[in-house]
Design a protein around this motif. Sequence first.
Motif, PDB file in Angstrom:
ATOM      1  N   THR A 296     -24.943  -3.377  10.366  1.00  0.00           N
ATOM      2  CA  THR A 296     -24.164  -2.177  10.072  1.00  0.00           C
ATOM      3  C   THR A 296     -23.757  -1.553  11.396  1.00  0.00           C
ATOM      4  O   THR A 296     -24.616  -1.220  12.220  1.00  0.00           O
ATOM      5  N   ALA A 297     -22.457  -1.450  11.587  1.00  0.00           N
ATOM      6  CA  ALA A 297     -21.907  -0.866  12.817  1.00  0.00           C
ATOM      7  C   ALA A 297     -20.634  -0.115  12.468  1.00  0.00           C
ATOM      8  O   ALA A 297     -19.832  -0.587  11.658  1.00  0.00           O
ATOM      9  N   ASN A 298     -20.484   1.040  13.051  1.00  0.00           N
ATOM     10  CA  ASN A 298     -19.303   1.878  12.793  1.00  0.00           C
ATOM     11  C   ASN A 298     -19.082   2.118  11.301  1.00  0.00           C
ATOM     12  O   ASN A 298     -17.954   2.121  10.815  1.00  0.00           O
ATOM     13  N   GLY A 299     -20.169   2.260  10.546  1.00  0.00           N
ATOM     14  CA  GLY A 299     -20.076   2.558   9.124  1.00  0.00           C
ATOM     15  C   GLY A 299     -19.724   1.371   8.245  1.00  0.00           C
ATOM     16  O   GLY A 299     -19.540   1.525   7.044  1.00  0.00           O
ATOM     17  N   GLU A 300     -19.643   0.182   8.802  1.00  0.00           N
ATOM     18  CA  GLU A 300     -19.278  -1.022   8.051  1.00  0.00           C
ATOM     19  C   GLU A 300     -20.434  -2.018   8.094  1.00  0.00           C
ATOM     20  O   GLU A 300     -21.036  -2.212   9.141  1.00  0.00           O
ATOM     21  N   THR A 301     -20.724  -2.657   6.956  1.00  0.00           N
ATOM     22  CA  THR A 301     -21.830  -3.618   6.877  1.00  0.00           C
ATOM     23  C   THR A 301     -21.287  -5.018   6.582  1.00  0.00           C
ATOM     24  O   THR A 301     -20.469  -5.188   5.679  1.00  0.00           O
TER      25      THR A 301
ATOM     26  N   LYS B 228     -17.522  -6.065  21.591  1.00  0.00           N
ATOM     27  CA  LYS B 228     -17.601  -5.488  22.935  1.00  0.00           C
ATOM     28  C   LYS B 228     -18.720  -6.177  23.707  1.00  0.00           C
ATOM     29  O   LYS B 228     -19.564  -6.842  23.107  1.00  0.00           O
TER      30      LYS B 228
ATOM     31  N   SER C 214     -22.255  -2.108  25.310  1.00  0.00           N
ATOM     32  CA  SER C 214     -21.287  -1.250  24.616  1.00  0.00           C
ATOM     33  C   SER C 214     -21.371  -1.452  23.114  1.00  0.00           C
ATOM     34  O   SER C 214     -21.232  -0.503  22.330  1.00  0.00           O
ATOM     35  N   TRP C 215     -21.603  -2.689  22.687  1.00  0.00           N
ATOM     36  CA  TRP C 215     -21.755  -2.993  21.270  1.00  0.00           C
ATOM     37  C   TRP C 215     -22.944  -2.237  20.688  1.00  0.00           C
ATOM     38  O   TRP C 215     -22.880  -1.723  19.574  1.00  0.00           O
TER      39      TRP C 215
ATOM     40  N   ASP D  11     -23.965   0.622  21.293  1.00  0.00           N
ATOM     41  CA  ASP D  11     -23.585   2.005  20.985  1.00  0.00           C
ATOM     42  C   ASP D  11     -22.983   2.138  19.585  1.00  0.00           C
ATOM     43  O   ASP D  11     -22.968   3.230  19.020  1.00  0.00           O
ATOM     44  N   THR D  12     -22.480   1.036  19.021  1.00  0.00           N
ATOM     45  CA  THR D  12     -21.835   1.084  17.706  1.00  0.00           C
ATOM     46  C   THR D  12     -22.769   0.704  16.563  1.00  0.00           C
ATOM     47  O   THR D  12     -22.442   0.920  15.411  1.00  0.00           O
TER      48      THR D  12
ATOM     49  N   GLU E 284     -25.743   0.646  13.910  1.00  0.00           N
ATOM     50  CA  GLU E 284     -26.592   1.566  13.165  1.00  0.00           C
ATOM     51  C   GLU E 284     -27.849   0.865  12.660  1.00  0.00           C
ATOM     52  O   GLU E 284     -28.910   1.469  12.599  1.00  0.00           O
TER      53      GLU E 284
END
Length: 85
Positions: free
Chosen positions: A9-14, A64, A68-69, A71-72, A74
């Motif tokens: 799950t990253a940037n609200g997408e799974t 990224k 940096s990745w 940081d996105t 979750e």
Amino acid sequence: MISLTLRVTANGETNEYQVGPKVQVAFEREWKTGLPKAFSAEQRMEHMYWIAWKAQHAAGVAVKPFDSWLDTVENVEVVEGDRPL
């Protein structure tokens, strides 16, 4: 062989990614240790996140650079596998 699928799950997408031989060998080359050993004797969250990052890249997802990745991200979780991680 280790059978492993990760749910990322990253940037609200799974999404789910298979950790195939290419990612497994890349892990062993990067970390200079076997994957089973890393998850039994030297458990580090960085290993799990690195594998998820590499699996996304192997699936053709534009990612990224690793730091940096992170940081996105979750959450990363194992959804199936023949060994508990």
